[in-house]
Design a protein around this motif. Structure first.
Motif, PDB file in Angstrom:
ATOM      1  N   TYR A  17       0.845  -1.198   0.000  1.00 40.58           N
ATOM      2  CA  TYR A  17       0.000   0.000   0.000  1.00 40.58           C
ATOM      3  C   TYR A  17       0.876   1.241   0.000  1.00 40.58           C
ATOM      4  O   TYR A  17       1.920   1.274   0.665  1.00 40.58           O
ATOM      5  CB  TYR A  17      -0.909  -0.007   1.233  1.00 40.58           C
ATOM      6  N   TRP A  22      -2.289   8.444  -2.463  1.00 34.90           N
ATOM      7  CA  TRP A  22      -3.742   8.576  -2.415  1.00 34.90           C
ATOM      8  C   TRP A  22      -4.165   9.692  -1.468  1.00 34.90           C
ATOM      9  O   TRP A  22      -3.515   9.956  -0.462  1.00 34.90           O
ATOM     10  CB  TRP A  22      -4.382   7.244  -1.965  1.00 34.90           C
ATOM     11  N   LEU A  26      -9.182   8.567   1.466  1.00 30.21           N
ATOM     12  CA  LEU A  26      -9.380   7.166   1.075  1.00 30.21           C
ATOM     13  C   LEU A  26      -8.842   6.180   2.100  1.00 30.21           C
ATOM     14  O   LEU A  26      -9.200   5.001   2.068  1.00 30.21           O
ATOM     15  CB  LEU A  26      -8.689   6.903  -0.272  1.00 30.21           C
ATOM     16  N   TRP A  27      -7.973   6.626   2.980  1.00 27.84           N
ATOM     17  CA  TRP A  27      -7.253   5.693   3.842  1.00 27.84           C
ATOM     18  C   TRP A  27      -8.175   4.851   4.713  1.00 27.84           C
ATOM     19  O   TRP A  27      -8.021   3.629   4.794  1.00 27.84           O
ATOM     20  CB  TRP A  27      -6.276   6.446   4.743  1.00 27.84           C
ATOM     21  N   ASP A  29     -11.301   3.983   4.488  1.00 25.26           N
ATOM     22  CA  ASP A  29     -12.066   2.984   3.740  1.00 25.26           C
ATOM     23  C   ASP A  29     -11.154   1.878   3.224  1.00 25.26           C
ATOM     24  O   ASP A  29     -11.525   0.697   3.241  1.00 25.26           O
ATOM     25  CB  ASP A  29     -12.788   3.660   2.571  1.00 25.26           C
ATOM     26  N   ASP A  30      -9.944   2.237   2.768  1.00 20.99           N
ATOM     27  CA  ASP A  30      -9.004   1.229   2.291  1.00 20.99           C
ATOM     28  C   ASP A  30      -8.645   0.242   3.397  1.00 20.99           C
ATOM     29  O   ASP A  30      -8.700  -0.981   3.204  1.00 20.99           O
ATOM     30  CB  ASP A  30      -7.727   1.910   1.780  1.00 20.99           C
ATOM     31  N   ARG A  33     -11.598  -2.062   4.359  1.00 19.85           N
ATOM     32  CA  ARG A  33     -11.843  -3.128   3.392  1.00 19.85           C
ATOM     33  C   ARG A  33     -10.729  -4.174   3.414  1.00 19.85           C
ATOM     34  O   ARG A  33     -10.982  -5.368   3.199  1.00 19.85           O
ATOM     35  CB  ARG A  33     -12.012  -2.543   1.988  1.00 19.85           C
ATOM     36  N   MET A  34      -9.501  -3.756   3.655  1.00 16.71           N
ATOM     37  CA  MET A  34      -8.411  -4.733   3.802  1.00 16.71           C
ATOM     38  C   MET A  34      -8.723  -5.708   4.925  1.00 16.71           C
ATOM     39  O   MET A  34      -8.564  -6.932   4.783  1.00 16.71           O
ATOM     40  CB  MET A  34      -7.088  -4.020   4.096  1.00 16.71           C
ATOM     41  N   TRP A 356      -2.535  -2.781  -3.635  1.00 14.81           N
ATOM     42  CA  TRP A 356      -3.927  -2.583  -3.238  1.00 14.81           C
ATOM     43  C   TRP A 356      -4.733  -1.938  -4.366  1.00 14.81           C
ATOM     44  O   TRP A 356      -5.791  -2.417  -4.737  1.00 14.81           O
ATOM     45  CB  TRP A 356      -3.999  -1.716  -1.982  1.00 14.81           C
ATOM     46  N   ARG A 357      -4.216  -0.852  -4.913  1.00 12.27           N
ATOM     47  CA  ARG A 357      -4.925  -0.159  -5.990  1.00 12.27           C
ATOM     48  C   ARG A 357      -3.931   0.179  -7.092  1.00 12.27           C
ATOM     49  O   ARG A 357      -2.802   0.576  -6.820  1.00 12.27           O
ATOM     50  CB  ARG A 357      -5.590   1.122  -5.467  1.00 12.27           C
ATOM     51  N   ASN A 371      -7.513  -3.660  -6.648  1.00 14.71           N
ATOM     52  CA  ASN A 371      -8.523  -2.681  -7.041  1.00 14.71           C
ATOM     53  C   ASN A 371      -8.076  -1.942  -8.300  1.00 14.71           C
ATOM     54  O   ASN A 371      -6.890  -1.628  -8.457  1.00 14.71           O
ATOM     55  CB  ASN A 371      -8.731  -1.656  -5.923  1.00 14.71           C
ATOM     56  N   ASN A 375     -11.866   1.911  -8.155  1.00 13.07           N
ATOM     57  CA  ASN A 375     -12.080   1.486  -6.768  1.00 13.07           C
ATOM     58  C   ASN A 375     -13.394   0.734  -6.559  1.00 13.07           C
ATOM     59  O   ASN A 375     -13.843   0.572  -5.424  1.00 13.07           O
ATOM     60  CB  ASN A 375     -12.021   2.688  -5.816  1.00 13.07           C
TER      61      ASN A 375
END
Length: 679
Positions: A17, A22, A26-27, A29-30, A33-34, A356-357, A371, A375
């Motif tokens: 990550y 980013w 966003l952190w 939520d990231d 979800r992780m 991650w993204r 992702n 997203n």
């Protein structure tokens, strides 16, 4: 139990990550979800030097303090990367001597990564300072589990020709040899009047009219690069051990001109590997011959030889590519999960997906993560969620258990590095390694890779009933004595052409081929030839039946010298028709096989048939060749690399851990499917 296992009772699944890429919004939520995916660990910061030190001597930790605190609130552990793979522009502009250079002296400039050299005192000063500042700052942070030193040492390039490298090499050879007389002897400088009369005349190899440097000097150059890389890693490891003694230390990658075994044993708690199967695993559409989709298992076996329990720091999670190269297609449905279990089956106790993204800017905008840019949920995310759920249930049954193999391929760094430049040996090594790997996969025989090192003991070898040391061109007296004792002690050793005629300097011995190996092989080489398309390798035939034994690339004609040696196959074409091609010798309680050629798949299968080498699946499962078997302790992994379903036949009832049930009889395993069985 491994260092990884000691830090957690469960399998550690995670992701790479980059919070600096980013928006901070966003952190949360990231990280949430992780955690929902079953992740427990993230890697950060390995490319963030300008974030931590935007100006010379001005340090800032605010961004990563907030990111680590947020990760900790969500119950995630963090791996901190030291950012020394990407020096900031202010550093390389002010101190260009920190930059690496090509062999012709052209300097690599700022604008990519890994453009520095390990030898520059200035660069080492700045690396030591940033690592010390970071490890002091995060040494007691509750989220930080450990550290990754640099990133992929010797990736992008494993050659270094800056002015600082020439100076460091000169000191290295002076320390090694002590006198110019000894250096001249080791490098054979009497040839072509290369003799050195002053240390200032000694450099790393440089361009010459024929593009053919002194091979003995070149071998030492690779040894120097390895030692210098380890020295660079050591200065970071020592600082972290001092400032963050409760956090483990690793580094990632498996790249050239680096003795990863020495580095790991001297500096690291465990080794980490970056697994991207699609770099070479272009699937054979018919799944009938190539088995190239299995090649990454051999790389994972090599990783396991460095660290029995390792971390996969980067596991491929999507289509891959830089803007200008590495155009890898997307993993097909099921392949991400298959590759994940491939890594775990071969010894990984921790695995992080990359990334991650997908990055929206820079060189890696096509190196897709779990992702996508938008997203939103995708099939890769769903596949990872399945893996997370499964490992949440069974991961603790796997971690800490050792891979089981009765068969090993021997390697060593000197032969690997020497063969890079040796056109008579390099293609043989590639051909034989591929042939052995493929044949063992087809026969469902798990294999280890074992590196011959100064500390290798007889008991390390006797663990394996069978060893293959295909083309040990360089064979030292100590290693020869060890191999002799292995065979006499009951082991079976299999060797091939171009064995044993060089010493540790890469110079040829004035004794009959195959040098010291003649003692246990019971043969000498009476004639030999390199083969090519205009002079193809000879055909051969087995002595005990009317069937062919194809040879490849090189032919040696063997003479039996021992009463206990027997000819197993003879040549049937070329001017040496009738000469011995393959022999077997009884030596003490063991056996030695010698093939005067590179190994073809047919030759390997013929040898295995005559040895009666069993598969660990024998007696309880019939497996198609599309399926790989790997065993860790009492856990058996069955991996289907085919894009089609395959049929397996279980002869006894087995426990299916992933589906929480039992299996017996004919079972269909879906395309890219995985079975994890406890026996």
């Amino acid at each position: 139990m491994s260092a990884i296992s000691r830090s957690s009772d469960s399998f550690q699944l995670g992701v790479c990550y980059y919070p600096e890429h980013w928006n901070e919004s966003l952190w949360e939520d990231d990280f949430r979800r992780m955690k929902e995916l079953g992740f427990s660990i993230v890697r950060v910061a390995e490319f963030a030097w300008t974030i931590f030190e935007p100006e010379d001597g001005k340090f800032s930790f605010d961004l990563f303090d907030r990111a680590l605190d947020e990760a900790h609130r969500h119950g995630l552990k963090v791996i901190m990367g030291t950012p020394t793979a990407t020096p900031p522009a202010w550093l390389t502009e002010r101190y260009p001597e920190a930059l690496n250079a090509r062999q012709d002296g052209v300097v690599y400039r700022h604008g990519q990564r890994r453009h520095y050299n390990y030898s520059s005192p200035v660069y080492r000063f700045y690396c030591e300072r940033i690592v010390r500042k970071m490890s002091q700052h995060y040494g007691n942070h509750p989220a930080v589990a450990g550290w990754q030193i640099d990133n992929e040492l010797n990736c992008e390039t494993n050659e270094f020709y800056s002015d600082a490298d020439h100076i460091a090499f000169r000191q290295w050879v002076r320390t090694k040899y002590g006198t110019l007389d000894k250096l001249n002897e080791a490098w054979g400088t009497v040839f072509w009047s290369q003799t050195y009369t002053d240390w200032q005349q000694v450099y790393l190899t440089r361009p010459n009219p024929s593009d053919s440097p002194n091979p003995h000097q070149l071998l030492d150059e690779k040894r120097f690069i390895s030692d210098n890389t380890i020295s660079f890693a050591r200065l970071q490891a020592d600082i972290i051990r001092e400032s963050a003694p409760r956090q483990w230390v690793t580094t990632n990658g498996l790249f050239g001109h680096l003795d990863n075994h020495a580095m790991t044993s001297e500096l690291l708690d465990f080794f980490s590997y970056d697994s991207y199967p699609q770099f070479s695993a272009f699937e054979d559409p018919e799944n009938t011959s190539s088995l190239r989709d299995r090649k990454w298992s051999l790389s994972l076996s090599e990783t396991r030889s460095i660290s029995a329990h390792f971390c996969v720091m980067e596991q491929q999670s999507g289509p891959g590519g830089w803007v200008n190269r590495m155009d890898m297609p997307a993993p097909r449905p099921g392949q991400m999960r298959l590759w994940t279990y491939q890594s775990i089956a071969h010894g990984a106790d921790m695995l992080l997906y990359f990334r991650w993204r997908t990055a929206t800017m820079g060189t890696e905008i096509y190196w897709h993560g779990i992702n996508d840019y938008h997203n939103r949920p995708n099939r890769r995310l769903h596949e990872v969620a399945q893996v997370g759920e499964e490992l949440g249930r069974i991961g603790n049954l796997i971690t800490g258990k050792s891979f089981q193999a009765q068969f090993a391929i021997l390697e060593d760094y000197d032969n690997s590095w020497d063969a890079e430049f040796d056109a008579w040996v390099r293609p043989l090594r590639w051909k034989s390694k591929e042939s052995w790997s493929k044949a063992l996969q087809e026969r469902h025989i798990p294999v280890d890779i074992v590196y011959m090192r100064e500390g290798t003991k007889l008991e390390d070898l006797l663990r394996y009933p069978v060893l293959v040391y295909a083309h040990a061109t360089i064979l030292t007296e100590n290693r020869a004595a060890l191999l002799d004792a292995y065979v006499r002690g009951g082991g079976t050793l299999i060797m091939g052409a171009r064995t044993g005629y060089k010493d540790e300097r890469g110079q040829c011995r004035m004794i009959p081929f195959p040098g010291f190996a003649a003692n246990w092989c019971g043969i000498t080489v009476e004639d030999f030839t390199l083969c090519n398309p205009n002079f193809p390798a000879a055909s051969a035939q087995w002595t005990d039946e009317d069937s062919a034994l194809p040879t490849a690339l090189f032919n040696e004609v063997l003479t039996v010298e021992s009463e206990t040696a027997e000819i197993m196959a003879s040549y049937t074409s070329q001017y040496y028709s009738g000469g011995a091609a393959l022999t077997r010798n009884r030596h003490g309680d063991g056996w030695s096989w010698y093939l005067g050629s590179a190994f073809t798949e047919e030759a390997v299968h013929g040898i295995l048939d005559r040895m009666g080498t069993p598969s660990p699946a024998d007696g309880w499962a019939d497996l198609p060749k599309q399926v790989e078997i790997a065993i860790r302790g009492d856990i058996v992994f069955l991996l289907n690399y085919s894009h089609e379903p395959v049929r397996l036949n279980f002869l006894v009832q087995v426990n299916d851990l992933l589906r929480s049930g039992s299996l017996f009889g004919n079972i269909e395993l879906e395309a890219y499917g995985v079975l994890v069985i406890q026996r």
